[in-house]
Design an enzyme around this catalytic site. Structure first.
Site, PDB file in Angstrom:
ATOM      1  N   GLY A  15      -7.369 -11.183  -2.730  1.00 56.34           N
ATOM      2  CA  GLY A  15      -7.685 -12.534  -2.278  1.00 56.34           C
ATOM      3  C   GLY A  15      -7.442 -13.573  -3.348  1.00 56.34           C
ATOM      4  N   CYS A  42      -8.130  -2.743  -4.306  1.00 57.59           N
ATOM      5  CA  CYS A  42      -7.091  -2.160  -3.450  1.00 57.59           C
ATOM      6  C   CYS A  42      -6.002  -1.488  -4.263  1.00 57.59           C
ATOM      7  CB  CYS A  42      -6.491  -3.243  -2.547  1.00 57.59           C
ATOM      8  SG  CYS A  42      -5.137  -2.632  -1.520  1.00 57.59           S
ATOM      9  N   LYS A  50      -5.360   5.752  -3.252  1.00 59.97           N
ATOM     10  CA  LYS A  50      -5.910   6.661  -2.244  1.00 59.97           C
ATOM     11  C   LYS A  50      -4.834   7.077  -1.250  1.00 59.97           C
ATOM     12  CE  LYS A  50      -8.766   4.853   0.586  1.00 59.97           C
ATOM     13  NZ  LYS A  50      -9.978   4.157   1.093  1.00 59.97           N
ATOM     14  N   HIS A 437      10.756   7.405  24.545  1.00 58.78           N
ATOM     15  CA  HIS A 437      10.542   8.811  24.850  1.00 58.78           C
ATOM     16  C   HIS A 437      11.486   9.691  24.046  1.00 58.78           C
ATOM     17  CE1 HIS A 437       9.278  12.211  27.260  1.00 58.78           C
ATOM     18  NE2 HIS A 437      10.552  12.546  27.400  1.00 58.78           N
ATOM     19  N   GLU A 442       4.400   6.086  23.246  1.00 58.09           N
ATOM     20  CA  GLU A 442       4.667   5.787  24.655  1.00 58.09           C
ATOM     21  C   GLU A 442       3.471   6.076  25.543  1.00 58.09           C
ATOM     22  OE1 GLU A 442       7.369   8.196  27.000  1.00 58.09           O
ATOM     23  OE2 GLU A 442       7.181   9.850  25.557  1.00 58.09           O
TER      24      GLU A 442
END
Length: 448
Positions: A15, A42, A50, A437, A442
């Site tokens: 931030g 982070c 991580k 697909h 989907e």
């Protein structure tokens, strides 16, 4: 009155850096202070290292899956030191990137801790500077419960500093941090026991996510124990004993105990009292514009304890800069923010949970579409892995209120669906979309 800076940012996490760089683009003089590595939790102690550990933990399963597809068995060993060194090297590289970004933006960096002296004065490096506006973006820190032997435990910050791999680790806490590290360590070959206070992990997530993630964790060999009373931890010549009371009456011999029971805003020694900044419930109190009760002091990110996510802190920081220096008044919207848990199986969600939707709109007003299935990938892998996809819909309007998923690539899939929810998509919009697909994604457009 003349000040040394138009904006002084305390804390160079996600931030703070976002706010500083965006503010500088508007032609104002900006400085930022950070006494640790750039990037905050982070980059240095959270999301990035991580996630790299998550990747490392997946290889044993991939080696196993390959055999079902015709590849010969892989004889491989894991070296913890190599992984930790590689991660640290990447974090060092990222810190250099952040430093360069600040330099390019014209933001002056003070590589030290800063303290507020009064509403316009900051002390740093044994000297004082002044600023028209001050932005606090100091993040949070992991807390430890007050139980016997807690001094022998580590927090999530320490996981990346361990010089050797724990053979058996006990993890206290069933939130996303505890769950993610339980899955990481299990995948890397450590024996994992997780202690939780409720029947299911991941409180605050949809119940289908909670039950399916826990089922998957236990299927993969993680022992999850529900405890009513906190354990007692004793140091031994071989490691640690975790002593369970209540109905269990069991002693677990381990070499590492990780406490992952929550985080708090990092407000110690910040000098907020010197400027009369209001603290509420342990966090800096702010309005929708990230403004504190002092009109020239602002705060973003985890230290405000609104929604503690990296992309949220970044957006809060940029919204602050746009409003205060860019002539573009705007606020952060906290609705339909996607969230992921990088567990095994992975989980991701956006919008309302089913029970929250029924509470808000009424039980009869909500229709749930859900499917659980084995993905095509595992039809020949030999592993019994399942996927769950779920949509929560308001029947009268046909509006999709929430989307939830457990399974591989859940975060990648939900990120796209989050755009649809942000735009107010209806179930008919999902139904009218042609699926890719064969894919897991989907299933979201074929739910009936």
């Amino acid at each position: 009155m003349s000040y040394d800076y138009d904006l002084f940012v305390i804390g160079a996490g996600s931030g703070g850096i976002a706010a500083a760089r965006r503010s500088a683009t508007y032609g104002v003089k900006v400085a930022i202070a950070e006494g640790n590595r750039l990037g905050g939790t982070c980059v240095n102690r959270g999301c990035i290292p991580k996630k790299l550990m998550v990747y490392a933990s997946h290889f044993p399963a991939l080696f196993q899956d390959a055999r079902g597809y015709g590849w010969s068995a892989v004889e491989s060993t894991f070296d913890w030191k190599t992984m930790i060194t590689a991660i640290d090297n990447e974090l060092t590289r990222l810190n250099g990137v952040y430093r360069k970004m600040l330099e390019t933006s014209g933001v002056e960096l003070f590589p030290s801790y800063a303290k507020i002296i009064d509403p316009h004065t900051i002390e740093i490096d044994n000297r004082q500077v002044t600023a028209d506006k001050i932005l606090i973006a100091v993040g949070g820190y992991p807390v430890k419960p007050d139980i016997p032997g807690i001094e022998y435990t580590i927090t999530s910050d320490d996981m990346f500093l361990l010089q050797s791999q724990p053979k058996h680790i006990v993890i206290m806490g069933g939130g996303y941090i505890g769950v993610e590290f339980a899955c990481i360590m299990n995948g890397l070959g450590s024996q994992v026991t997780q202690l939780i206070r409720r029947d299911l992990v991941l409180r605050g997530f949809d119940d289908d996510i909670r039950s399916m993630v826990q089922e998957g964790m236990e299927q993969h060999g993680i022992r999850i124990i529900r405890v009513d009373d906190p354990p007692v931890i004793e140091k031994t010549s071989d490691g640690l004993n975790v002593i369970l009371g209540d109905t269990h009456q069991e002693t677990i011999a381990v070499d590492t105990v990780l406490t992952a029971v929550g985080r708090k805003p990092n407000l110690n020694n910040l000098g907020l009292e010197n400027a009369g900044v209001e603290i509420k419930n342990g966090a800096i109190a702010v309005n929708q514009y990230s403004e504190t009760n002092q009109p020239n002091i602002f705060a973003v990110g985890d230290c405000t304890d609104r929604m503690n996510l990296t992309p949220v802190a970044i957006n809060e920081g940029r919204a602050f800069a746009d409003t205060q220096f860019g002539g573009k008044s705007r606020t952060m919207c906290y609705e339909n923010i996607p969230t992921a848990v990088f567990s095994t199986p992975e989980a991701a969600t956006v919008g309302l949970m089913e029970d929250r939707a029924r509470e808000e709109f009424g039980n009869e007003a909500i229709k749930v579409y859900r499917a659980k299935f084995k993905p095509t990938y595992h039809s020949v892998s030999g592993r019994d892995e399942r996927v769950m996809v779920k949509l929560v819909v308001e029947e009268d309007t046909d509006k999709v209120l929430g989307a939830h998923m457990v399974g591989e690539n859940a975060a990648e899939i939900i990120q796209g669906i989050a755009i649809a929810l942000k735009m107010g998509a209806k179930k008919s919009d999902f139904d009218g979309t042609v699926g890719l697909h064969p894919s897991i994604a989907e299933e979201f457009v074929t739910l009936r």
